[in-house]
Design a protein around this motif. Structure first.
Motif, PDB file in Angstrom:
ATOM      1  N   ASP A   1      63.980 -69.382 -11.050  1.00 55.74           N
ATOM      2  CA  ASP A   1      65.187 -70.204 -10.970  1.00 55.74           C
ATOM      3  C   ASP A   1      65.087 -71.209  -9.825  1.00 55.74           C
ATOM      4  O   ASP A   1      65.511 -72.367  -9.950  1.00 55.74           O
ATOM      5  CB  ASP A   1      66.422 -69.318 -10.774  1.00 55.74           C
ATOM      6  CG  ASP A   1      66.684 -68.415 -11.968  1.00 55.74           C
ATOM      7  OD1 ASP A   1      66.440 -68.847 -13.108  1.00 55.74           O
ATOM      8  OD2 ASP A   1      67.125 -67.265 -11.747  1.00 55.74           O
TER       9      ASP A   1
ATOM     10  N   SER B   1      62.608 -73.960 -10.793  1.00 52.96           N
ATOM     11  CA  SER B   1      63.215 -74.917 -11.723  1.00 52.96           C
ATOM     12  C   SER B   1      64.167 -75.860 -11.007  1.00 52.96           C
ATOM     13  O   SER B   1      64.211 -77.066 -11.293  1.00 52.96           O
ATOM     14  CB  SER B   1      63.957 -74.160 -12.831  1.00 52.96           C
ATOM     15  OG  SER B   1      63.071 -73.356 -13.585  1.00 52.96           O
ATOM     16  N   ALA B   2      64.946 -75.318 -10.056  1.00 56.69           N
ATOM     17  CA  ALA B   2      65.893 -76.157  -9.315  1.00 56.69           C
ATOM     18  C   ALA B   2      65.157 -77.209  -8.494  1.00 56.69           C
ATOM     19  O   ALA B   2      65.561 -78.379  -8.443  1.00 56.69           O
ATOM     20  CB  ALA B   2      66.771 -75.291  -8.418  1.00 56.69           C
TER      21      ALA B   2
ATOM     22  N   ASP C   1      63.846 -79.921 -10.609  1.00 57.34           N
ATOM     23  CA  ASP C   1      64.905 -80.837 -11.045  1.00 57.34           C
ATOM     24  C   ASP C   1      65.437 -81.716  -9.912  1.00 57.34           C
ATOM     25  O   ASP C   1      66.385 -82.480 -10.120  1.00 57.34           O
ATOM     26  CB  ASP C   1      66.064 -80.038 -11.652  1.00 57.34           C
ATOM     27  CG  ASP C   1      65.700 -79.450 -13.010  1.00 57.34           C
ATOM     28  OD1 ASP C   1      64.747 -79.961 -13.626  1.00 57.34           O
ATOM     29  OD2 ASP C   1      66.364 -78.485 -13.428  1.00 57.34           O
TER      30      ASP C   1
ATOM     31  N   ALA D   1      66.222 -80.513  -6.462  1.00 62.39           N
ATOM     32  CA  ALA D   1      66.881 -79.863  -5.327  1.00 62.39           C
ATOM     33  C   ALA D   1      65.953 -79.875  -4.122  1.00 62.39           C
ATOM     34  O   ALA D   1      64.774 -79.516  -4.235  1.00 62.39           O
ATOM     35  CB  ALA D   1      67.260 -78.428  -5.683  1.00 62.39           C
TER      36      ALA D   1
ATOM     37  N   ASP E   1      71.989 -77.452  -2.018  1.00 63.54           N
ATOM     38  CA  ASP E   1      71.768 -77.937  -3.379  1.00 63.54           C
ATOM     39  C   ASP E   1      71.225 -76.807  -4.250  1.00 63.54           C
ATOM     40  O   ASP E   1      71.630 -76.639  -5.415  1.00 63.54           O
ATOM     41  CB  ASP E   1      70.797 -79.119  -3.373  1.00 63.54           C
ATOM     42  CG  ASP E   1      70.857 -79.937  -4.661  1.00 63.54           C
ATOM     43  OD1 ASP E   1      71.687 -79.606  -5.530  1.00 63.54           O
ATOM     44  OD2 ASP E   1      70.088 -80.898  -4.803  1.00 63.54           O
ATOM     45  N   ILE E   2      70.314 -76.014  -3.704  1.00 60.10           N
ATOM     46  CA  ILE E   2      69.828 -74.831  -4.431  1.00 60.10           C
ATOM     47  C   ILE E   2      70.995 -73.899  -4.745  1.00 60.10           C
ATOM     48  O   ILE E   2      71.108 -73.354  -5.854  1.00 60.10           O
ATOM     49  CB  ILE E   2      68.772 -74.081  -3.592  1.00 60.10           C
ATOM     50  CG1 ILE E   2      67.499 -74.922  -3.431  1.00 60.10           C
ATOM     51  CG2 ILE E   2      68.447 -72.728  -4.211  1.00 60.10           C
ATOM     52  CD1 ILE E   2      66.619 -74.983  -4.653  1.00 60.10           C
TER      53      ILE E   2
ATOM     54  N   ARG F   1      73.084 -75.225  -7.676  1.00 55.93           N
ATOM     55  CA  ARG F   1      72.408 -75.203  -8.970  1.00 55.93           C
ATOM     56  C   ARG F   1      72.146 -73.792  -9.504  1.00 55.93           C
ATOM     57  O   ARG F   1      72.068 -73.597 -10.718  1.00 55.93           O
ATOM     58  CB  ARG F   1      71.076 -75.950  -8.866  1.00 55.93           C
ATOM     59  CG  ARG F   1      71.201 -77.445  -8.615  1.00 55.93           C
ATOM     60  CD  ARG F   1      69.834 -78.031  -8.291  1.00 55.93           C
ATOM     61  NE  ARG F   1      69.894 -79.430  -7.887  1.00 55.93           N
ATOM     62  CZ  ARG F   1      69.524 -80.449  -8.656  1.00 55.93           C
ATOM     63  NH1 ARG F   1      69.084 -80.232  -9.885  1.00 55.93           N
ATOM     64  NH2 ARG F   1      69.592 -81.690  -8.208  1.00 55.93           N
ATOM     65  N   THR F   2      71.990 -72.822  -8.606  1.00 58.17           N
ATOM     66  CA  THR F   2      71.551 -71.489  -9.049  1.00 58.17           C
ATOM     67  C   THR F   2      72.537 -70.369  -8.739  1.00 58.17           C
ATOM     68  O   THR F   2      72.370 -69.261  -9.251  1.00 58.17           O
ATOM     69  CB  THR F   2      70.217 -71.130  -8.381  1.00 58.17           C
ATOM     70  OG1 THR F   2      70.430 -70.964  -6.958  1.00 58.17           O
ATOM     71  CG2 THR F   2      69.170 -72.189  -8.618  1.00 58.17           C
TER      72      THR F   2
END
Length: 467
Positions: free
Chosen positions: A398, A401-402, A405, A407, A412-413, A416-417
């Protein structure tokens, strides 16, 4: 709303000592503790489940002394047990949630001065399988064993730090089978700091350390130095652990893997200060690369950059209960001098013995942190499916992926997660997220932390609404 000269948050060695000293000088004192007993992790009652060694007897004697001093003046101290501090209106108005007072669980108290003595928690590095039942923190398992609870038959202790030896000794006393001790620090690391340690530690602790080592040797317990746990196997519980040798940066060395049949693993890398309340209060913090954690900035008299707000104990740096006691005393004396409860001249006189002791304790704490702090190579053990945030079940994939994209920072992480949004509020995953971002981007940016917000700890929604 009740008002006090001094509000102390945290009822461990530092908080108890600070409350006792301030009350003796005539200050009105409130002491807030989230647990049902005072004493913190070291001096809280645990019963007599196991027979203590030399170090346990030392702790018992010192704990008994400071608690007796507190009891003599307790009538002059307002004690709030089973009470969470979840926020501040300003630096001196404290928001409380009491689990003990069901008729009025929401409270506000105000202090002319504030001492934060909130302690520490364990450093934790995720590894594959660490969420299986049977994996404990070293300190958590030690607390259970001291109470007579032995949750397993074959134990493995891994990580780094002095608490490994303490736990091993308690497991032996409890009659448990200890399969191995796995220490990430090399013999060379320990030998290089041995003289500095002996020069800054008292005789009784040196004796306790040798007693522990003799006891481990007598029971033929293998010690693997320069090794870490790389994986734990099992379906519904721990069945075995894999350990691997590491180099000086704690990079796993391929081909050195060993498997150990165990059903319980204790894992940890020393302690890290709890800074959630000092952050929320607005105190300035810096990341200490030498110590390996964030710490609040303050002067030698325990006052932070906010006038009248003090900090003491392991919530500053990790030095042990002896240092916490002296820091609590220093903070209380300085606070009372500012409150005119004691003259400046008398306060300065009383402060000198404690300040001298703290210089030696600081040196000892710095050495122990160097030996305990995880090194970068250890993150190579994380697989894509390794859970990084246990509360929200966020995996390494995860995070990957962040970052892919876009992050680039911890908050920000988090957005997003949901990493860091769970019950522990990022205490554990927040320790490693910077390193994970740097590894994935190849760029070492300035270290960041999650933005502090209320409530610091989970409380009923009614607290937020004031009902």
């Amino acid at each position: 709303m009740k008002e006090f000269d001094l509000v102390i948050i945290g009822g461990g060695p530092a908080g108890i000592t600070a409350a006792t000293e301030a009350a003796r000088m005539g200050a009105t004192v409130a002491l807030v503790e989230e647990n049902q007993n005072l004493g913190g992790k070291v001096f809280a009652p645990t019963g007599n489940a196991i027979r203590g060694g030399a170090a346990d007897e030392i702790e018992k004697t010192i704990g008994s002394r400071i608690l007796k001093d507190f009891d003599r003046i307790q009538d002059n101290i307002s004690v709030f047990l089973n009470t969470e501090v979840w926020g501040f209106v300003d630096q001196k108005t404290v928001l409380l949630y009491s689990r003990a007072d069901v008729d009025k669980p929401v409270k506000r108290i105000m202090g002319g001065k504030l001492i934060l003595s909130v302690g520490a928690f364990e450093k934790a590095i995720p590894f594959p399988g660490w969420t299986l039942p049977g994996v404990f923190s070293v300190g958590g398992l030690n607390t259970l064993v001291k109470k007579g609870i032995v949750p397993g038959k074959r134990f493995l202790i891994a990580g780094s730090g002095p608490l490994q030896l303490v736990l091993a000794n308690h497991l032996i006393q409890a009659g448990a089978r200890l399969s191995a001790i796995v220490n990430a620090a090399s013999f060379k690391d320990i030998a290089a700091n041995a003289f500095k340690l002996s020069a800054n530690i008292d005789y009784l602790k040196i004796r306790s350390g040798f007693d522990y080592l003799r006891n481990i040797k007598r029971h033929h317990i293998p010690i693997y130095r320069s090794y870490i746990v790389s994986r734990v196997y099992g379906t519904s519980e721990v069945e075995k652990a894999q350990i691997v040798k590491v180099d000086g940066s704690w990079n796993p060395i391929k081909g050195t893997e060993k498997e150990v049949s165990v059903d319980a693993v204790a894992y940890g890398f020393g302690l890290i200060p709890c800074t959630d309340l000092t952050r929320l209060c607005g105190c300035k913090h810096i990341y200490d690369e030498h110590l390996g954690y964030w710490r609040v900035e303050l002067n030698e008299r325990m006052e932070t950059n906010i006038p009248g707000v003090f900090a003491a104990g392991d919530g500053l740096t990790i030095k042990g209960y002896s240092a916490a006691i002296e820091e609590g005393r220093v903070a209380a004396l300085e606070a009372c001098a500012q409150l005119d409860r004691v003259s400046r001249r008398e306060a300065d006189r009383l402060l000198q013995p404690a300040l001298r002791k703290l210089k030696r304790f600081n040196r000892f704490g710095q050495i122990m942190d160097v030996l305990s702090t995880p090194r970068p190579g250890i993150f190579n053990i994380l697989s894509d499916d390794t859970v990084v945030c246990r509360c929200e079940e966020v995996t390494m994939q995860d995070v990957i992926s962040a970052v892919a994209d876009g992050a680039r920072d911890v908050n920000d992480i988090k957005r997003r997660t949901r990493l860091g949004m769970g019950h522990c509020q990022g205490r554990f995953c927040g320790q490693v997220i910077n390193e994970l971002i740097w590894r994935l981007t190849g760029v070492r940016e300035q270290r960041e932390v999650f933005t502090p917000r209320i409530p610091v700890k989970p409380v009923p929604f009614g607290c937020l609404s004031g009902e």
